[in-house]
Design an enzyme around this catalytic site. Sequence first.
Site, PDB file in Angstrom:
ATOM      1  N   HIS A  52     116.355  74.412 -16.123  1.00 41.13           N
ATOM      2  CA  HIS A  52     116.987  74.604 -17.421  1.00 41.13           C
ATOM      3  C   HIS A  52     116.701  76.033 -17.894  1.00 41.13           C
ATOM      4  O   HIS A  52     115.752  76.680 -17.436  1.00 41.13           O
ATOM      5  CB  HIS A  52     116.437  73.610 -18.427  1.00 41.13           C
ATOM      6  CG  HIS A  52     116.879  72.202 -18.182  1.00 41.13           C
ATOM      7  ND1 HIS A  52     116.791  71.233 -19.142  1.00 41.13           N
ATOM      8  CD2 HIS A  52     117.395  71.598 -17.081  1.00 41.13           C
ATOM      9  CE1 HIS A  52     117.235  70.087 -18.657  1.00 41.13           C
ATOM     10  NE2 HIS A  52     117.610  70.278 -17.404  1.00 41.13           N
ATOM     11  N   GLU A  54     115.462  77.213 -20.671  1.00 43.27           N
ATOM     12  CA  GLU A  54     114.147  77.414 -21.271  1.00 43.27           C
ATOM     13  C   GLU A  54     113.047  77.433 -20.209  1.00 43.27           C
ATOM     14  O   GLU A  54     112.122  78.252 -20.289  1.00 43.27           O
ATOM     15  CB  GLU A  54     113.852  76.291 -22.286  1.00 43.27           C
ATOM     16  CG  GLU A  54     114.833  76.232 -23.435  1.00 43.27           C
ATOM     17  CD  GLU A  54     116.027  75.323 -23.173  1.00 43.27           C
ATOM     18  OE1 GLU A  54     116.625  74.855 -24.158  1.00 43.27           O
ATOM     19  OE2 GLU A  54     116.378  75.073 -21.995  1.00 43.27           O
ATOM     20  N   CYS A  82     115.563  70.218 -24.578  1.00 48.05           N
ATOM     21  CA  CYS A  82     115.529  68.823 -24.155  1.00 48.05           C
ATOM     22  C   CYS A  82     114.065  68.371 -24.083  1.00 48.05           C
ATOM     23  O   CYS A  82     113.154  69.193 -24.209  1.00 48.05           O
ATOM     24  CB  CYS A  82     116.214  68.671 -22.798  1.00 48.05           C
ATOM     25  SG  CYS A  82     115.214  69.276 -21.420  1.00 48.05           S
ATOM     26  N   CYS A  85     112.010  70.484 -21.535  1.00 52.52           N
ATOM     27  CA  CYS A  85     111.773  71.842 -22.007  1.00 52.52           C
ATOM     28  C   CYS A  85     110.850  71.846 -23.224  1.00 52.52           C
ATOM     29  O   CYS A  85     110.024  72.753 -23.371  1.00 52.52           O
ATOM     30  CB  CYS A  85     113.100  72.525 -22.327  1.00 52.52           C
ATOM     31  SG  CYS A  85     114.126  72.770 -20.858  1.00 52.52           S
TER      32      CYS A  85
END
Length: 155
Positions: A52, A54, A82, A85
Amino acid sequence: MNPDFMARAIDLSREGMLAGDGGPFGAVVVRDGQILAEGHNTVVGTNDPTNHAEMTAIRRAARELGRFDLSDCELYASCEPCPMCLGAVYWARLGKVYFANTRDDAAEIGFDDSLIYGELAKPVDQRRIEFERAPDPRAREVFDEWLDKADRVQY
């Protein structure tokens, strides 16, 4: 909040999406008023569900600084992190997080984390994916060794 840093996170979200790397998510880690690291979602391009935006930005920032404690840094993300993250944000001890879109906005375009949030709230034996404890004294021995390790680095 610096709008230029948020604009960069949003630009990264678009760049990654248009490149076919993954979903429309971008992030930058900022330290002392400068972008230290950046990333966009590369889940599709790498076949890695942990890539992801992040996570990528946090990994790069930690490498750049040579440390895992990012408490003197801020994260700018194109979307609310999310659960995975969010965990990384706390493990990295980031000082502050700014985000543009919300998790509800993400759910509207097919990135719905509500299942994960719901699963986290359930007892282990009631989760959708089966979890079974397999106790082993050798695992506890390693934990005890950690406690006795004189040069351990607590994080």
